[in-house]
Design an enzyme around this catalytic site. Structure first.
Site, PDB file in Angstrom:
ATOM      1  N   HIS A   1     -42.705   6.882 -17.338  1.00  0.00           N
ATOM      2  CA  HIS A   1     -41.489   6.064 -17.301  1.00  0.00           C
ATOM      3  C   HIS A   1     -40.775   6.203 -18.650  1.00  0.00           C
ATOM      4  CE1 HIS A   1     -38.943   2.772 -15.981  1.00  0.00           C
ATOM      5  NE2 HIS A   1     -39.066   2.271 -17.199  1.00  0.00           N
TER       6      HIS A   1
ATOM      7  N   ASN B   1     -48.001   7.892 -13.474  1.00  0.00           N
ATOM      8  CA  ASN B   1     -46.545   8.037 -13.529  1.00  0.00           C
ATOM      9  C   ASN B   1     -46.113   8.063 -14.981  1.00  0.00           C
ATOM     10  OD1 ASN B   1     -43.836   8.041 -12.531  1.00  0.00           O
ATOM     11  ND2 ASN B   1     -43.687   5.853 -12.973  1.00  0.00           N
TER      12      ASN B   1
ATOM     13  N   ASN C   1     -41.071  17.517 -16.393  1.00  0.00           N
ATOM     14  CA  ASN C   1     -42.433  17.034 -16.692  1.00  0.00           C
ATOM     15  C   ASN C   1     -43.473  17.857 -15.944  1.00  0.00           C
ATOM     16  OD1 ASN C   1     -42.650  14.563 -18.538  1.00  0.00           O
ATOM     17  ND2 ASN C   1     -40.861  14.099 -17.280  1.00  0.00           N
TER      18      ASN C   1
HETATM   19  C1  GRF Z   1     -38.166  11.428 -16.496  1.00  0.00           C
HETATM   20  O1  GRF Z   1     -37.292  10.828 -17.386  1.00  0.00           O
HETATM   21  C2  GRF Z   1     -39.292  10.499 -16.148  1.00  0.00           C
HETATM   22  O2  GRF Z   1     -39.644   9.654 -17.196  1.00  0.00           O
HETATM   23  C3  GRF Z   1     -38.725   9.690 -15.006  1.00  0.00           C
HETATM   24  O3  GRF Z   1     -37.955  10.604 -14.279  1.00  0.00           O
HETATM   25  C4  GRF Z   1     -37.536  11.657 -15.130  1.00  0.00           C
HETATM   26  C5  GRF Z   1     -38.003  12.931 -14.496  1.00  0.00           C
HETATM   27  O4  GRF Z   1     -37.564  14.064 -15.198  1.00  0.00           O
HETATM   28  N1  GRF Z   1     -39.775   9.066 -14.249  1.00  0.00           N
HETATM   29  P1  GRF Z   1     -38.110  15.494 -14.799  1.00  0.00           P
HETATM   30  O5  GRF Z   1     -37.777  15.693 -13.309  1.00  0.00           O
HETATM   31  O6  GRF Z   1     -39.580  15.522 -15.056  1.00  0.00           O
HETATM   32  O7  GRF Z   1     -37.350  16.457 -15.663  1.00  0.00           O
END
Ligand code: GRF
Length: 218
Positions: free
Chosen positions: A126, A124, A31
Protein backbone atom coordinates in the site's frame (compact mmCIF):
# COMPACT_ATOMS: atom_id res chain seq x y z
CA UNK A 1 9.62 -21.55 24.25
CA UNK A 2 10.04 -18.41 22.26
CA UNK A 3 10.76 -15.63 24.75
CA UNK A 4 8.66 -13.11 22.84
CA UNK A 5 5.49 -15.20 22.76
CA UNK A 6 2.73 -14.62 25.26
CA UNK A 7 0.89 -17.64 26.63
CA UNK A 8 -2.13 -18.52 24.52
CA UNK A 9 -1.19 -16.12 21.72
CA UNK A 10 -1.55 -17.51 18.21
CA UNK A 11 1.79 -17.53 16.47
CA UNK A 12 2.34 -17.86 12.76
CA UNK A 13 5.78 -18.48 11.32
CA UNK A 14 6.32 -18.19 7.57
CA UNK A 15 7.67 -21.36 5.91
CA UNK A 16 11.32 -21.75 5.02
CA UNK A 17 11.13 -23.28 1.58
CA UNK A 18 11.30 -22.71 -2.13
CA UNK A 19 8.06 -20.81 -2.62
CA UNK A 20 5.42 -20.97 -5.29
CA UNK A 21 3.86 -17.55 -5.77
CA UNK A 22 0.76 -16.34 -7.55
CA UNK A 23 0.66 -12.63 -8.40
CA UNK A 24 -2.66 -10.80 -8.71
CA UNK A 25 -2.55 -7.48 -10.55
CA UNK A 26 -4.81 -5.06 -12.39
CA UNK A 27 -2.45 -2.51 -13.90
CA UNK A 28 1.08 -1.54 -14.76
CA UNK A 29 2.82 -4.28 -12.80
CA UNK A 30 5.98 -2.49 -11.68
CA UNK A 31 5.90 -4.24 -8.30
CA UNK A 32 5.42 -7.59 -10.02
CA UNK A 33 8.45 -6.74 -12.18
CA UNK A 34 10.60 -5.82 -9.14
CA UNK A 35 9.64 -9.07 -7.42
CA UNK A 36 10.26 -11.18 -10.51
CA UNK A 37 13.62 -9.47 -11.08
CA UNK A 38 14.64 -10.39 -7.53
CA UNK A 39 13.60 -13.99 -8.12
CA UNK A 40 15.55 -14.14 -11.37
CA UNK A 41 18.58 -12.68 -9.59
CA UNK A 42 18.29 -15.43 -6.98
CA UNK A 43 17.59 -12.99 -4.14
CA UNK A 44 14.19 -14.54 -3.43
CA UNK A 45 13.93 -18.31 -3.18
CA UNK A 46 10.64 -18.63 -5.06
CA UNK A 47 9.04 -18.88 -8.48
CA UNK A 48 5.97 -17.22 -9.89
CA UNK A 49 3.61 -20.02 -10.94
CA UNK A 50 0.85 -17.74 -12.22
CA UNK A 51 0.22 -14.06 -12.87
CA UNK A 52 -3.49 -13.45 -12.66
CA UNK A 53 -5.60 -10.41 -13.53
CA UNK A 54 -9.17 -9.20 -13.45
CA UNK A 55 -8.29 -6.90 -16.39
CA UNK A 56 -7.62 -8.46 -19.79
CA UNK A 57 -5.56 -5.46 -20.92
CA UNK A 58 -3.45 -4.96 -17.78
CA UNK A 59 0.08 -4.00 -18.90
CA UNK A 60 1.43 -6.18 -16.08
CA UNK A 61 -0.20 -9.22 -17.65
CA UNK A 62 1.45 -8.47 -21.00
CA UNK A 63 4.80 -8.06 -19.24
CA UNK A 64 4.36 -11.42 -17.53
CA UNK A 65 3.65 -13.06 -20.90
CA UNK A 66 6.78 -11.45 -22.37
CA UNK A 67 8.72 -12.94 -19.49
CA UNK A 68 7.42 -16.40 -20.30
CA UNK A 69 5.26 -16.73 -17.20
CA UNK A 70 1.90 -18.44 -17.11
CA UNK A 71 -0.88 -15.87 -17.06
CA UNK A 72 -4.64 -15.95 -16.60
CA UNK A 73 -7.44 -13.46 -16.93
CA UNK A 74 -10.88 -14.08 -15.48
CA UNK A 75 -13.72 -11.72 -16.26
CA UNK A 76 -15.50 -10.81 -13.01
CA UNK A 77 -18.68 -10.12 -14.97
CA UNK A 78 -19.24 -13.78 -15.79
CA UNK A 79 -19.30 -14.85 -12.13
CA UNK A 80 -22.44 -14.77 -10.04
CA UNK A 81 -20.78 -12.79 -7.26
CA UNK A 82 -17.45 -11.85 -5.69
CA UNK A 83 -17.26 -15.05 -3.70
CA UNK A 84 -17.65 -17.25 -6.80
CA UNK A 85 -14.90 -15.24 -8.43
CA UNK A 86 -12.56 -15.64 -5.47
CA UNK A 87 -13.39 -19.36 -5.28
CA UNK A 88 -12.15 -19.71 -8.85
CA UNK A 89 -8.93 -17.89 -7.93
CA UNK A 90 -8.53 -20.25 -4.96
CA UNK A 91 -9.04 -23.23 -7.28
CA UNK A 92 -6.36 -21.88 -9.61
CA UNK A 93 -4.05 -21.47 -6.61
CA UNK A 94 -4.82 -24.92 -5.21
CA UNK A 95 -4.08 -26.82 -8.42
CA UNK A 96 -0.68 -25.14 -8.60
CA UNK A 97 0.21 -25.68 -4.94
CA UNK A 98 0.59 -21.95 -4.33
CA UNK A 99 2.28 -20.95 -1.05
CA UNK A 100 1.79 -17.20 -1.21
CA UNK A 101 -0.56 -14.87 -3.05
CA UNK A 102 0.99 -11.49 -3.81
CA UNK A 103 -1.37 -8.60 -4.51
CA UNK A 104 0.52 -6.14 -6.70
CA UNK A 105 -1.80 -3.34 -7.68
CA UNK A 106 -4.83 -5.66 -7.61
CA UNK A 107 -7.78 -3.29 -7.66
CA UNK A 108 -10.38 -5.65 -6.32
CA UNK A 109 -11.33 -6.23 -2.71
CA UNK A 110 -10.62 -9.78 -1.62
CA UNK A 111 -13.58 -11.50 0.05
CA UNK A 112 -13.39 -12.43 3.77
CA UNK A 113 -13.66 -16.12 2.76
CA UNK A 114 -10.55 -15.82 0.59
CA UNK A 115 -8.70 -13.98 3.38
CA UNK A 116 -9.62 -16.68 5.87
CA UNK A 117 -8.74 -19.61 3.59
CA UNK A 118 -5.36 -18.02 2.82
CA UNK A 119 -4.68 -16.50 6.23
CA UNK A 120 -1.05 -15.36 6.40
CA UNK A 121 -0.69 -16.43 2.78
CA UNK A 122 -1.83 -13.22 1.06
CA UNK A 123 0.30 -10.09 1.13
CA UNK A 124 -0.25 -6.60 -0.27
CA UNK A 125 1.61 -3.34 -0.71
CA UNK A 126 0.00 0.00 0.00
CA UNK A 127 1.47 3.39 -0.97
CA UNK A 128 1.11 5.06 2.44
CA UNK A 129 2.23 4.49 6.01
CA UNK A 130 -0.69 2.43 7.29
CA UNK A 131 -2.85 2.74 9.29
CA UNK A 132 -2.80 6.30 7.90
CA UNK A 133 -4.48 6.75 4.55
CA UNK A 134 -6.05 3.40 3.69
CA UNK A 135 -8.04 3.18 0.45
CA UNK A 136 -7.43 4.93 -2.86
CA UNK A 137 -5.68 8.13 -4.03
CA UNK A 138 -3.64 8.05 -0.87
CA UNK A 139 -0.69 10.07 -2.14
CA UNK A 140 -3.03 13.04 -2.75
CA UNK A 141 -4.65 12.47 0.65
CA UNK A 142 -1.22 12.57 2.32
CA UNK A 143 -0.41 15.88 0.56
CA UNK A 144 -3.80 17.37 1.42
CA UNK A 145 -3.50 16.36 5.06
CA UNK A 146 -0.12 18.07 5.29
CA UNK A 147 1.91 15.17 6.64
CA UNK A 148 5.69 15.65 6.41
CA UNK A 149 6.37 11.98 5.70
CA UNK A 150 4.60 9.27 3.83
CA UNK A 151 5.81 5.98 2.41
CA UNK A 152 4.68 2.44 1.79
CA UNK A 153 3.64 -0.59 3.77
CA UNK A 154 3.63 -4.31 3.10
CA UNK A 155 1.06 -6.21 5.12
CA UNK A 156 -0.88 -9.42 5.41
CA UNK A 157 -4.32 -9.23 3.87
CA UNK A 158 -7.27 -9.55 6.21
CA UNK A 159 -10.99 -8.97 5.78
CA UNK A 160 -10.68 -5.35 6.90
CA UNK A 161 -9.20 -3.60 3.85
CA UNK A 162 -5.61 -2.35 4.32
CA UNK A 163 -5.67 -3.24 8.03
CA UNK A 164 -3.85 -6.59 8.19
CA UNK A 165 -0.65 -7.02 10.23
CA UNK A 166 2.14 -4.75 8.99
CA UNK A 167 5.28 -6.48 7.72
CA UNK A 168 7.62 -3.75 6.44
CA UNK A 169 7.43 -0.01 5.95
CA UNK A 170 9.61 2.60 4.26
CA UNK A 171 9.39 6.32 4.71
CA UNK A 172 9.83 9.23 2.28
CA UNK A 173 9.53 13.00 2.83
CA UNK A 174 6.55 14.90 1.47
CA UNK A 175 7.87 18.05 -0.19
CA UNK A 176 6.06 21.37 -0.39
CA UNK A 177 5.86 21.36 -4.16
CA UNK A 178 4.85 17.70 -4.44
CA UNK A 179 2.03 16.66 -6.73
CA UNK A 180 0.28 13.32 -6.48
CA UNK A 181 2.58 12.07 -9.25
CA UNK A 182 5.88 13.25 -7.80
CA UNK A 183 5.05 11.82 -4.39
CA UNK A 184 3.82 8.55 -5.92
CA UNK A 185 7.07 8.22 -7.88
CA UNK A 186 9.17 8.78 -4.74
CA UNK A 187 7.14 6.19 -2.84
CA UNK A 188 7.30 3.70 -5.73
CA UNK A 189 11.10 3.58 -5.53
CA UNK A 190 10.71 2.34 -1.94
CA UNK A 191 7.90 -0.07 -2.87
CA UNK A 192 10.25 -1.81 -5.26
CA UNK A 193 12.65 -2.39 -2.36
CA UNK A 194 10.36 -3.47 0.45
CA UNK A 195 8.05 -5.76 -1.54
CA UNK A 196 10.80 -8.08 -2.81
CA UNK A 197 12.37 -7.91 0.67
CA UNK A 198 9.07 -8.95 2.26
CA UNK A 199 8.80 -12.03 0.03
CA UNK A 200 12.45 -12.89 0.55
CA UNK A 201 11.97 -12.83 4.35
CA UNK A 202 8.75 -14.83 4.01
CA UNK A 203 10.42 -17.78 2.30
CA UNK A 204 13.45 -17.57 4.54
CA UNK A 205 11.04 -18.48 7.31
CA UNK A 206 11.80 -15.21 9.08
CA UNK A 207 8.36 -13.64 9.45
CA UNK A 208 6.56 -14.36 12.68
CA UNK A 209 3.14 -12.96 13.52
CA UNK A 210 1.89 -12.62 17.07
CA UNK A 211 -1.46 -10.94 17.29
CA UNK A 212 -1.14 -7.72 15.29
CA UNK A 213 2.65 -7.61 15.47
CA UNK A 214 5.08 -9.02 12.96
CA UNK A 215 8.57 -9.93 14.11
CA UNK A 216 11.44 -10.31 11.66
CA UNK A 217 13.57 -13.18 12.87
CA UNK A 218 17.32 -13.05 12.42
C1 GRF B 1 1.32 0.68 -6.19
O1 GRF B 1 1.40 2.03 -5.85
C2 GRF B 1 0.89 -0.13 -5.00
O2 GRF B 1 1.34 0.38 -3.79
C3 GRF B 1 -0.62 -0.05 -5.07
O3 GRF B 1 -0.91 -0.08 -6.43
C4 GRF B 1 0.20 0.40 -7.17
C5 GRF B 1 0.56 -0.67 -8.15
O4 GRF B 1 1.59 -0.28 -9.01
N1 GRF B 1 -1.23 -1.11 -4.31
P1 GRF B 1 2.25 -1.34 -9.99
O5 GRF B 1 1.10 -1.92 -10.84
O6 GRF B 1 2.92 -2.39 -9.16
O7 GRF B 1 3.21 -0.55 -10.83
Amino acid sequence: MNELAHPGEAVFRSPRKHGRVMVLLSGRGSNFKAIHDAMRAGTIDADIALVFSNKADAPGLALARERGLETAFLDPKIYADKLEYDREIMRQAAVRGIDLIVLAGYMKIVTPEFCEAYKHRIVNIHPALLPSFPGLHVQQKAIDWGVRFSGCTTHFVSAEVDMGAIILQACVPVLQDDTEDTLAARILVEEHKIYPETIRLYFEGRIEVRGRRVFILS
